[in-house]
Design an enzyme around this catalytic site. Structure first.
Site, PDB file in Angstrom:
ATOM      1  N   SER A 304       2.797   1.054  -3.842  1.00 42.10           N
ATOM      2  CA  SER A 304       1.852   0.247  -2.963  1.00 42.10           C
ATOM      3  C   SER A 304       1.953  -1.054  -2.578  1.00 42.10           C
ATOM      4  O   SER A 304       2.498  -1.633  -3.864  1.00 42.10           O
ATOM      5  CB  SER A 304       0.329   0.535  -2.989  1.00 42.10           C
ATOM      6  OG  SER A 304       0.074   1.396  -2.798  1.00 42.10           O
ATOM      7  N   HIS A 385      -7.506   2.264  -2.035  1.00 38.89           N
ATOM      8  CA  HIS A 385      -7.220   3.881  -3.663  1.00 38.89           C
ATOM      9  C   HIS A 385      -8.089   3.756  -4.660  1.00 38.89           C
ATOM     10  O   HIS A 385      -8.481   4.679  -5.188  1.00 38.89           O
ATOM     11  CB  HIS A 385      -6.007   3.043  -3.949  1.00 38.89           C
ATOM     12  CG  HIS A 385      -4.983   3.639  -3.121  1.00 38.89           C
ATOM     13  ND1 HIS A 385      -4.464   4.174  -3.083  1.00 38.89           N
ATOM     14  CD2 HIS A 385      -3.652   2.333  -2.881  1.00 38.89           C
ATOM     15  CE1 HIS A 385      -3.842   3.818  -1.408  1.00 38.89           C
ATOM     16  NE2 HIS A 385      -3.233   3.285  -1.517  1.00 38.89           N
TER      17      HIS A 385
END
Length: 480
Positions: A304, A385
């Site tokens: 990410s 997340h």
């Protein structure tokens, strides 16, 4: 194909209803040259006419909106904000009645009085064929106008509430995107990719290669060929620490089964659906589908970006706030001002170790300790997340050396791990106490805070996972 046929039939049916409704309405509403103003049509839509008439008015209103200029649209939004809101007097009276005599009846009257007429307006507007997509586009335009007129925020709250209902998980369809997907949708995948640019059809074909790549998207029946959100997945043998290993290379041993699913790009496609959550459902379902379809997979991780990290570093260094930066760290970090610093770092030039140590220490503080006003992590990707139950697994030095990656994050990238046995526990801990689930490797990067009165202040590791159930107050002090 069946979805397209059903939607097409419904749209043709509603168009026929609208055409019949036109015959029942004043001709002035449908003048060829411009017609009535959007506000006049809005009042007509709320006048309580029959369904057929309402469909015709809704279609004419949406047509007028498409042709309207920025000033006319702003006037329309202000009309919605000022005129289509609950009657304050009626709400106050209903509230007093409920407080004086709580009951189902007085509660129902309060709910009716406080119900926003804007919700009913948009419900009626959605009667027109194809209106859902146009209302989503309308909200995207509204969001741009809010920047100059905060009074419109009330309209947006109502619209977001309604769209959250229309686009709830029960209506969404998960579809795998591959090279057989219609070209119109593939073009939109290229257009909407927001994390790592897709450089043409060859690049897209590589990302859809069935040997070691997957792509999944959510669709809604009212927007048949418009993806709402999509995720790109690489099937690999190990957790990657740089995006180049995902985008630019193939597995050296194509015969070896993949053990790791890497979610390396998640892109929201519809600006008008901002705030409507899809990603948490998407990732969880994709994890389940991949675990079922590819038996060799054992690890599910992301690679990410950290899109706000560089800005945070600049603010932290400028403010002199209590972040773990020593004088030597500041000297090392000053090298970031040289555009050639990454080339030197890749060559392991003198000073690289000091720069890496300082930057990774700041990164650990950024993810584990820094908080926004709502006491949640400052990084939006981390919020997403961690809120889904992932664990902060690894911080990657020089993970993304593209122009964008250096500008936004000084090259930093992050691995979040979705452990099927821990997702629910991590989610609950984050939702209830704001606990950041993190690996020992990440926690080990934390540095002592600046010295105060001759003493080094060490970050409170007891507040992190695996150490204690100690809760923290809003000011960060331990609470027994």
């Amino acid at each position: 194909m069946a979805d397209r046929v059903n939607v097409s039939f419904f749209q043709e049916l509603m168009a026929a209803v609208a055409e019949q409704g036109r015959a029942l309405l004043p001709k002035a509403l449908f003048r060829d040259e411009g017609g009535e103003s959007i506000e006049v049509l809005s009042r007509a839509l709320m006048s309580g006419r029959g369904e057929a008439s309402g469909v015709a008015i809704a279609r004419q209103l949406l047509n007028q909106f498409k042709k309207a200029g920025s000033d006319e649209r702003l006037a329309f939004y202000r009309f919605l904000a000022d005129d289509l809101q609950p009657d304050a007097g009626a709400v106050a009276e209903a509230a007093r009645n409920y407080l004086d005599q709580p009951s189902d009846k007085t509660l129902a009257r309060l709910q009716k009085a406080s119900y926003s007429p804007r919700l009913e307006f948009f419900r009626r507007l959605n009667l027109a064929a194809g209106a859902t997509a146009e209302i989503v586009a309308l909200r995207a335009d509204l969001l741009r106008h809010i920047k100059s007129d905060e009074a419109l925020a009330a309209v947006d709250r109502d619209l977001e509430r309604l769209l959250s209902s229309w686009f709830n998980r029960g209506f969404l369809v998960l579809r795998r995107i591959d090279w057989q997907t219609p070209a119109a949708i593939l073009e939109k995948i290229i257009q909407y990719e927001a994390v790592h640019e897709i450089r043409g059809w060859d690049d897209l074909r590589r990302r859809l290669d069935p040997k070691d790549r997957r792509c999944f998207a959510f669709f809604h029946p009212a927007l048949v060929d418009e993806p709402l959100i999509f995720v790109e997945v690489a099937l690999m043998r190990e957790m990657p620490d740089a995006i180049s290993t995902v985008l630019d290379s193939r597995s050296a041993d194509e015969q070896a089964p993949p053990t790791t699913a890497v979610f390396y790009s998640i892109s929201n496609c519809q600006e008008g659906l901002k705030g409507v959550s899809f990603g948490n459902f998407l990732l969880k379902q994709v994890v389940e589908d991949l675990a079922r379809d590819v038996a060799s997979l054992r690890t599910f991780v992301t690679l990410s970006p950290a899109p706000s990290f560089a800005r945070w570093v600049d603010r932290a260094l400028a403010s002199g706030s209590e972040v773990p930066v020593s004088a030597d760290d500041r000297k090392a970090l000053a090298r970031l001002r040289d555009p050639r610093w990454v080339e030197d770092a890749q060559k392991d030039a003198p000073g690289t170790d000091e720069l890496q140590s300082a930057l990774m220490g700041l990164a650990a503080y950024y993810y584990l300790m820094a908080r926004s006003s709502d006491e949640r992590p400052v990084d939006q990707v981390a919020r997403f997340h961690l809120g889904n139950g992932a664990r902060l697994e690894r911080l990657n030095w020089l993970g993304d050396t593209s122009e964008k990656g250096l500008r936004e994050a000084h090259g930093l990238m992050v691995n979040y791990r979705y452990d099927l046995g821990e997702i629910e526990r991590n989610h609950e801990a984050y939702a209830d106490e704001g606990t950041v689930a993190a690996s020992r490797a990440v926690r080990g990067l934390l540095r002592p805070l600046p010295k105060a009165k001759g003493l080094a202040v060490v970050p409170d590791l007891l507040a992190l996972p695996g150490a204690s159930k100690t809760k923290r107050t809003r000011n960060g002090e331990p609470q027994s």
